[in-house]
Design a protein around this motif. Structure first.
Motif, short mmCIF file in Angstrom:
data_model
loop_
_atom_site.label_atom_id
_atom_site.label_comp_id
_atom_site.label_asym_id
_atom_site.label_seq_id
_atom_site.Cartn_x
_atom_site.Cartn_y
_atom_site.Cartn_z
N ILE A 28 -10.70 -7.04 6.34
CA ILE A 28 -9.34 -7.42 5.96
C ILE A 28 -9.34 -8.06 4.57
CG2 ILE A 28 -7.46 -9.04 6.51
CD1 ILE A 28 -7.96 -8.29 9.48
N PHE A 29 -10.33 -8.91 4.30
CA PHE A 29 -10.44 -9.51 2.97
C PHE A 29 -10.65 -8.43 1.91
CE2 PHE A 29 -12.92 -11.64 -0.42
CZ PHE A 29 -11.98 -12.59 -0.80
N ARG A 31 -9.82 -5.21 2.07
CA ARG A 31 -8.62 -4.41 1.91
C ARG A 31 -7.54 -5.17 1.13
NH1 ARG A 31 -8.66 0.59 4.93
NH2 ARG A 31 -10.84 0.78 5.52
N THR A 32 -7.45 -6.48 1.37
CA THR A 32 -6.47 -7.29 0.64
C THR A 32 -6.82 -7.34 -0.84
OG1 THR A 32 -6.08 -8.62 2.62
CG2 THR A 32 -5.35 -9.55 0.52
N PHE A 35 -6.16 -3.99 -2.36
CA PHE A 35 -4.72 -3.83 -2.57
C PHE A 35 -4.27 -4.61 -3.80
CE2 PHE A 35 -0.53 -5.76 -1.92
CZ PHE A 35 0.26 -4.63 -1.91
N LEU A 36 -4.74 -5.86 -3.92
CA LEU A 36 -4.35 -6.68 -5.07
C LEU A 36 -4.84 -6.06 -6.38
CD1 LEU A 36 -5.02 -10.28 -3.74
CD2 LEU A 36 -2.80 -9.25 -4.22
N TYR A 40 -1.15 -4.13 -6.66
CA TYR A 40 -0.34 -5.28 -7.05
C TYR A 40 -0.61 -5.72 -8.48
CZ TYR A 40 2.03 -9.75 -6.81
OH TYR A 40 2.87 -10.79 -7.05
N SER A 72 -15.75 -10.34 -2.49
CA SER A 72 -15.60 -9.30 -1.47
C SER A 72 -16.85 -8.43 -1.38
CB SER A 72 -14.38 -8.44 -1.81
OG SER A 72 -14.28 -7.35 -0.94
N THR A 143 -8.85 -2.39 10.35
CA THR A 143 -8.67 -2.64 8.92
C THR A 143 -7.91 -1.50 8.25
OG1 THR A 143 -10.90 -1.78 8.45
CG2 THR A 143 -10.66 -4.17 8.66
N TYR A 146 -4.30 -2.16 8.98
CA TYR A 146 -3.90 -3.27 8.10
C TYR A 146 -3.64 -2.77 6.68
CZ TYR A 146 -4.33 -7.45 5.22
OH TYR A 146 -4.12 -8.44 4.29
N SER A 147 -4.53 -1.93 6.19
CA SER A 147 -4.38 -1.38 4.83
C SER A 147 -3.10 -0.53 4.73
CB SER A 147 -5.60 -0.54 4.49
OG SER A 147 -5.54 -0.05 3.19
N LEU A 150 -0.15 -2.85 4.52
CA LEU A 150 -0.03 -3.43 3.17
C LEU A 150 0.60 -2.44 2.20
CD1 LEU A 150 -3.30 -5.41 2.27
CD2 LEU A 150 -0.97 -6.26 2.27
#
Length: 176
Positions: A28-29, A31-32, A35-36, A40, A72, A143, A146-147, A150
């Protein structure tokens, strides 16, 4: 077969609970951070330039993303090279102990069957590896979902029409 799957899944969580939780948190970390850094960051930089924010603010954000990316990747390496072998050894030892205890408490007539020896041999030689793959699959599925969530959130935030173009990408990402 469904009963065997549920039985294997319960062993899976008993043997690999810590590994699954750590893999989920790291996944999850990752993927976040992905994503960032992939989606983002571009939106942030364009908006910051349009709003004429100070350059140090933009570079600070980019530096933060770079640091999070290094963390990560480092966490993933630590998990794969250090923690995973420890978890697998522990799970293998626990599985062998469980199988041995089960064999000790089984009826003696079972020992006369060659199928029992074959089954016992397969369970002790490949059982932990199969359960480990199942544990990894659970983590990958969660995950991936989750991705996808997001990506969907970001697409809706920018412009819901993007979803028409993003849906194929989301579906492909979930399949991985």
């Amino acid at each position: 077969k469904q009963n065997r799957f549920l039985h294997a899944t319960s062993y899976d969580f008993k043997l690999y609970r810590t590994e699954i939780i750590i893999s989920l948190l790291i996944g999850i970390f990752q993927r976040t951070v992905g994503f960032l850094s992939n989606a983002y960051m571009l939106d942030y930089v364009i908006n910051a330039l349009q709003e004429q924010r100070p350059v140090y603010e933009i570079f600070s954000f980019i530096a933060l993303i770079a640091i999070l990316t290094v963390i990560s990747v480092s966490l993933n390496i630590i998990n794969m090279r250090l923690l995973k072998p420890i978890f697998e050894k522990k799970a293998d030892a626990t599985l062998r102990k469980m199988l041995h205890e089960r064999a000790l408490h089984s009826d003696l007539s079972i020992y006369e069957s060659p199928e029992m020896y074959s089954l016992y041999g397969r369970a002790t030689s490949g059982g932990a590896g199969s359960l480990s793959k199942m544990a990894k699959s659970v983590s990958v599925i969660i995950t991936s979902v989750y991705s996808a969530a997001l990506a969907t959130y970001f697409a809706i935030k920018l412009d819901p029409v993007i979803l028409l173009f993003a849906v194929p990408t989301i579906i492909i990402g979930v399949k991985k």
